[in-house]
Write an enzyme that holds these catalytic residues in place. Structure first.
Site, PDB file in Angstrom:
ATOM      1  N   GLY A   6       0.796  -1.221   0.000  1.00 41.01           N
ATOM      2  CA  GLY A   6       0.000   0.000   0.000  1.00 41.01           C
ATOM      3  C   GLY A   6       0.825   1.265   0.000  1.00 41.01           C
ATOM      4  O   GLY A   6       0.525   2.224  -0.719  1.00 41.01           O
ATOM      5  N   SER A  56      -4.609   8.127   6.433  1.00 47.96           N
ATOM      6  CA  SER A  56      -3.204   7.712   6.348  1.00 47.96           C
ATOM      7  C   SER A  56      -2.306   8.905   6.106  1.00 47.96           C
ATOM      8  O   SER A  56      -2.660   9.822   5.352  1.00 47.96           O
ATOM      9  CB  SER A  56      -3.033   6.695   5.214  1.00 47.96           C
ATOM     10  OG  SER A  56      -1.674   6.381   5.026  1.00 47.96           O
ATOM     11  N   SER A  57      -1.124   8.870   6.707  1.00 53.08           N
ATOM     12  CA  SER A  57      -0.112   9.895   6.443  1.00 53.08           C
ATOM     13  C   SER A  57       0.592   9.651   5.117  1.00 53.08           C
ATOM     14  O   SER A  57       1.312  10.524   4.625  1.00 53.08           O
ATOM     15  CB  SER A  57       0.919   9.908   7.574  1.00 53.08           C
ATOM     16  OG  SER A  57       1.662   8.690   7.577  1.00 53.08           O
ATOM     17  N   SER A  87      -0.280   9.182  12.277  1.00 58.40           N
ATOM     18  CA  SER A  87       1.115   8.724  12.200  1.00 58.40           C
ATOM     19  C   SER A  87       2.076   9.865  11.867  1.00 58.40           C
ATOM     20  O   SER A  87       2.865   9.790  10.930  1.00 58.40           O
ATOM     21  CB  SER A  87       1.241   7.593  11.159  1.00 58.40           C
ATOM     22  OG  SER A  87       0.360   6.544  11.441  1.00 58.40           O
ATOM     23  N   ASP A  91       2.666   0.705  13.571  1.00 55.92           N
ATOM     24  CA  ASP A  91       3.020  -0.625  13.088  1.00 55.92           C
ATOM     25  C   ASP A  91       3.509  -1.555  14.191  1.00 55.92           C
ATOM     26  O   ASP A  91       3.844  -2.716  13.921  1.00 55.92           O
ATOM     27  CB  ASP A  91       4.079  -0.533  11.988  1.00 55.92           C
ATOM     28  CG  ASP A  91       3.479  -0.086  10.669  1.00 55.92           C
ATOM     29  OD1 ASP A  91       2.261  -0.288  10.475  1.00 55.92           O
ATOM     30  OD2 ASP A  91       4.213   0.461   9.822  1.00 55.92           O
ATOM     31  N   ASN A 138      -6.822   4.220  12.333  1.00 58.29           N
ATOM     32  CA  ASN A 138      -6.171   3.990  11.036  1.00 58.29           C
ATOM     33  C   ASN A 138      -5.756   2.536  10.841  1.00 58.29           C
ATOM     34  O   ASN A 138      -5.492   2.104   9.713  1.00 58.29           O
ATOM     35  CB  ASN A 138      -4.972   4.929  10.852  1.00 58.29           C
ATOM     36  CG  ASN A 138      -3.918   4.785  11.926  1.00 58.29           C
ATOM     37  OD1 ASN A 138      -4.210   4.438  13.066  1.00 58.29           O
ATOM     38  ND2 ASN A 138      -2.685   5.056  11.577  1.00 58.29           N
ATOM     39  N   ARG A 140      -7.312  -4.215  11.018  1.00 59.26           N
ATOM     40  CA  ARG A 140      -6.466  -4.727  12.089  1.00 59.26           C
ATOM     41  C   ARG A 140      -7.086  -4.589  13.472  1.00 59.26           C
ATOM     42  O   ARG A 140      -6.487  -5.023  14.460  1.00 59.26           O
ATOM     43  CB  ARG A 140      -5.095  -4.043  12.062  1.00 59.26           C
ATOM     44  CG  ARG A 140      -4.215  -4.510  10.905  1.00 59.26           C
ATOM     45  CD  ARG A 140      -2.857  -3.837  10.924  1.00 59.26           C
ATOM     46  NE  ARG A 140      -2.028  -4.332   9.824  1.00 59.26           N
ATOM     47  CZ  ARG A 140      -0.884  -3.772   9.448  1.00 59.26           C
ATOM     48  NH1 ARG A 140      -0.429  -2.696  10.097  1.00 59.26           N
ATOM     49  NH2 ARG A 140      -0.190  -4.273   8.444  1.00 59.26           N
ATOM     50  N   ARG A 150       1.576  -8.128   9.911  1.00 55.85           N
ATOM     51  CA  ARG A 150       1.576  -7.717  11.324  1.00 55.85           C
ATOM     52  C   ARG A 150       0.709  -8.659  12.160  1.00 55.85           C
ATOM     53  O   ARG A 150       1.043  -8.963  13.313  1.00 55.85           O
ATOM     54  CB  ARG A 150       1.075  -6.277  11.460  1.00 55.85           C
ATOM     55  CG  ARG A 150       1.848  -5.246  10.666  1.00 55.85           C
ATOM     56  CD  ARG A 150       3.227  -5.004  11.198  1.00 55.85           C
ATOM     57  NE  ARG A 150       3.939  -4.042  10.354  1.00 55.85           N
ATOM     58  CZ  ARG A 150       5.244  -3.967  10.223  1.00 55.85           C
ATOM     59  NH1 ARG A 150       6.034  -4.777  10.912  1.00 55.85           N
ATOM     60  NH2 ARG A 150       5.804  -3.083   9.423  1.00 55.85           N
ATOM     61  N   LYS A 197       5.895  -9.917   3.569  1.00 51.94           N
ATOM     62  CA  LYS A 197       5.615  -8.563   3.101  1.00 51.94           C
ATOM     63  C   LYS A 197       6.563  -7.549   3.728  1.00 51.94           C
ATOM     64  O   LYS A 197       6.999  -6.602   3.079  1.00 51.94           O
ATOM     65  CB  LYS A 197       4.167  -8.189   3.394  1.00 51.94           C
ATOM     66  CG  LYS A 197       3.754  -6.826   2.825  1.00 51.94           C
ATOM     67  CD  LYS A 197       2.282  -6.584   3.030  1.00 51.94           C
ATOM     68  CE  LYS A 197       1.862  -5.325   2.293  1.00 51.94           C
ATOM     69  NZ  LYS A 197       2.523  -4.110   2.764  1.00 51.94           N
TER      70      LYS A 197
END
Length: 431
Positions: free
Chosen positions: A91, A164-165, A192, A309, A332, A340, A384, A410
């Site tokens: 992404g 998202s940043s 983030s 993360d 996020n 997640r 993750r 990944k």
């Protein structure tokens, strides 16, 4: 591939930390956008960083690599005219290159992971690009996405930071190359912020000048700048290391991790502070971090936006803490390779953990005696999630079987190899 994780009482030993994926992808792009030859020492190898390698080569960067370094001759503001780019399931790489692709007449980003990246939204970046004389064809903000560029314009640009940043970082890489000066205003909140700091750090190293407000919500970028060819050194990766640290924290362990800088600008370095608050002993000696796990953890409340993360790995540790922990400001996480929050909490419950979810929170009611385990669970194609569930499996009573464990590659292809070298009882089984 399935990962069969068995209960493991202790981890011991030393590993050389993975190189930072975030810095590697940014250095690769900065080198590609320069008009000379740059050298990147100790670059990460993962699906994400390899996707960036592949795509910048498709765009015209020349590359030579050995075991220590990668040498890149960039294309500057004149990339090759390519019709398609395939970022795989990366992404961040997609979002960074959506702006860079605007230097080409027409590029389509294909959808090869419809059940993962293909579900993720990119509307905020699309809206920003449309303010810059760039036409974008898309599927309700999702892949496949066609960038019709060739003549992007600077000026006043607004971009939302809610999701998202990475959208902001993408624009920060492109705008210095445009003829016009640019001003970027971030709308709403900015997720983030620490990761934006990494982007700004790389841009500064590449010779790019950007004036930034203290709250990182407004930017002035002079036009007609050039990326300077440089020598870059990639530091150790805190996001991947967080899972190893969490695994050591929940077991009786003595683990040394090399190449983790105490003064790192990576937001996930906060994982060290979180674990310390949970009662874990961690000490630095130059660039070596030593963790002593003692099986006893304390619960706490943590702002996860500072270490996005690393949140899942730390939630996994909190599963075994005394008391209830709250990880907040993490909405996020819903817009990553999977949701997640919902997806991870669902798998934790299958394993026997007592967790709750809110729109932007994960609440963990710790079970110091361990969770039952003994089930097969779904990784949701998310690296993750795989690493965090491995942590839970090590402290479970009956172990866990994690499906689709190959997707750990990944970001951390050597994850299972590394944790096995420390004594973790993990077997990999082909489907």
């Amino acid at each position: 591939m399935k990962a069969i994780v068995k209960p493991t009482r202790e981890l011991n030993g030393e590993i050389n930390s993975l190189s930072s994926k975030n810095y590697t992808t940014r250095y690769l792009l900065a080198a590609a956008l320069s008009e000379g030859t740059s050298t990147i020492y100790y670059p990460a190898h993962s699906e994400d960083s390899d996707a960036m390698r592949r795509c910048i080569q498709d765009l015209g960067a020349q590359m030579q690599e050995d075991h220590e370094k990668i040498v890149i001759t960039g294309f500057g503001k004149l990339p090759s005219q390519v019709k398609e780019l395939n970022v795989g399931n990366a992404g961040a790489v997609l979002r960074f290159l959506m702006s860079t692709a605007a230097l080409c007449p027409e590029v389509t980003f294909v959808n090869t992971y419809p059940e993962s990246l293909g579900k993720r939204p990119h509307d905020d970046l699309i809206h920003a690009l449309e303010q810059m004389n760039i036409k974008v064809e898309h599927q309700n903000g999702k892949l496949p996405i066609k960038i019709c560029g060739g003549n992007p314009k600077g000026g006043k640009i607004q971009v939302s930071g809610d999701v998202s940043s990475q959208f902001l970082s993408s624009l920060l890489f492109l705008t210095p190359l445009l003829e016009e000066d640019s001003e970027i205003e971030v709308l709403h909140d900015l997720k983030s912020k620490v990761v934006v700091g990494q982007t700004l750090d790389v841009l500064k190293q590449a010779g790019i000048q950007i004036e930034t407000s203290d709250d990182l919500m407004f930017y002035k970028i002079p036009g007609n700048q050039k990326y300077l060819p440089q020598k870059y050194v990639v530091e150790g990766d805190y996001p991947g290391s967080a899972a190893i640290l969490a695994a050591a924290a929940v077991t009786n362990s003595n683990v040394q991790m090399l190449r983790l800088m105490e003064d790192s600008k990576q937001g996930e370095k906060a994982a060290v502070d979180v674990l310390k608050q949970m009662g874990v002993s961690l000490t630095y000696n130059q660039s070596t971090l030593t963790i002593h796990g003692n099986h006893t953890l304390r619960a706490g409340e943590f702002d996860g936006d500072h270490f996005t993360d690393a949140v899942l790995a730390l939630v996994a540790a909190a599963v075994f803490a005394e008391g209830s922990s709250r990880f907040y400001n993490v909405e996020n996480l819903r817009y990553k390779e999977c949701d997640r929050i919902t997806d991870f909490c669902s798998e934790l419950k299958k394993a026997g953990a007592n967790v709750e979810e809110r729109q932007s929170e994960i609440i963990v009611h710790g079970q110091p005696n361990g969770v039952e385990g003994g089930v097969e669970i779904n990784a949701h194609y998310d690296h993750r999630v795989i690493m965090a569930l491995t942590v839970v499996g090590l402290r479970s009573k009956k172990g866990l079987i994690i499906r689709d464990a190959q997707h750990v590659a990944k970001s951390y292809p050597q994850f299972f190899e590394h944790i096995q070298s420390l004594g973790a009882k993990v077997q990999l089984q082909e489907d």
